[in-house]
Scaffold this motif. Sequence first.
Motif, mmCIF file in Angstrom:
data_model
loop_
_atom_site.group_PDB
_atom_site.id
_atom_site.type_symbol
_atom_site.label_atom_id
_atom_site.label_comp_id
_atom_site.label_asym_id
_atom_site.label_seq_id
_atom_site.Cartn_x
_atom_site.Cartn_y
_atom_site.Cartn_z
ATOM 1 N N ALA A 66 0.720 -1.216 -0.108
ATOM 2 C CA ALA A 66 -0.055 0.189 -0.087
ATOM 3 C C ALA A 66 0.774 1.048 -0.043
ATOM 4 O O ALA A 66 1.597 1.222 0.747
ATOM 5 C CB ALA A 66 -0.660 0.030 1.120
ATOM 6 N N LEU A 73 -4.724 6.418 -2.631
ATOM 7 C CA LEU A 73 -4.295 4.986 -2.128
ATOM 8 C C LEU A 73 -4.159 4.076 -3.133
ATOM 9 O O LEU A 73 -5.033 3.751 -3.896
ATOM 10 C CB LEU A 73 -5.398 4.597 -1.103
ATOM 11 C CG LEU A 73 -5.035 3.419 -0.280
ATOM 12 C CD1 LEU A 73 -3.399 3.648 0.300
ATOM 13 C CD2 LEU A 73 -5.889 2.664 0.673
ATOM 14 N N ARG A 75 -3.414 0.203 -3.655
ATOM 15 C CA ARG A 75 -3.201 -0.963 -2.655
ATOM 16 C C ARG A 75 -2.648 -2.017 -3.381
ATOM 17 O O ARG A 75 -2.488 -2.178 -4.548
ATOM 18 C CB ARG A 75 -4.894 -1.512 -2.605
ATOM 19 C CG ARG A 75 -5.793 -0.679 -1.868
ATOM 20 C CD ARG A 75 -7.016 -1.042 -1.608
ATOM 21 N NE ARG A 75 -8.001 -0.163 -1.076
ATOM 22 C CZ ARG A 75 -8.518 0.937 -1.483
ATOM 23 N NH1 ARG A 75 -8.337 1.240 -2.800
ATOM 24 N NH2 ARG A 75 -9.249 1.691 -0.725
ATOM 25 N N ASP A 78 -3.075 -3.688 -7.012
ATOM 26 C CA ASP A 78 -3.547 -2.580 -8.035
ATOM 27 C C ASP A 78 -2.597 -2.390 -9.117
ATOM 28 O O ASP A 78 -1.322 -2.612 -8.833
ATOM 29 C CB ASP A 78 -3.497 -1.343 -7.330
ATOM 30 C CG ASP A 78 -4.914 -1.160 -6.350
ATOM 31 O OD1 ASP A 78 -5.598 -2.130 -6.481
ATOM 32 O OD2 ASP A 78 -4.975 0.038 -5.612
#
Length: 172
Positions: A66, A73, A75, A78
Amino acid sequence: MFFHLLVAAGSETTRNSITAGLLAFMDRPDDWEALRADRALLPGAVEEMLRWASSTVYNRRTATRAVERHGQLIRPGDKVVLWWQAANFDERVFPEPLGFEIRRDPNPHLAFGAGSHFCLGANLARLEITLVFDGLLDRARSIGPAGPVERTRSNKHAGFRHAPVRFRRADR
């Protein structure tokens, strides 16, 4: 796949940077003449060619942890797209980013990536570009278009299929 990466990265990107540099100098004959008169400008000109004509437009990565960037944000897992070319035109980093400035200093471009993803062949690419232009500066008083430029159709690499160039010999 690794061999393919080395071959493509080591040839396609460098030749496209050389071509883009030639095209930039065609529009800026005063810069070409300045380089012919003062080769000490060549290292900075090479860096500007790399910044201005980033051959690798982007890379996609998968986040492993993260991270928050500018309130966003990211994560683990991603997919993140790193737009190297856009970063090289960031007005917060580069004054007059759309201009081609062979005297730009500092020039913290990201044409070779960054961190653990920094290009293994960066120094070789710089050397190849320098050698090509050093040789051309000896031999060509001026450069100009000799036909239409045709770009490659790719959203991954900024490249050229054809870029005919006319050289006026330095001894004439």
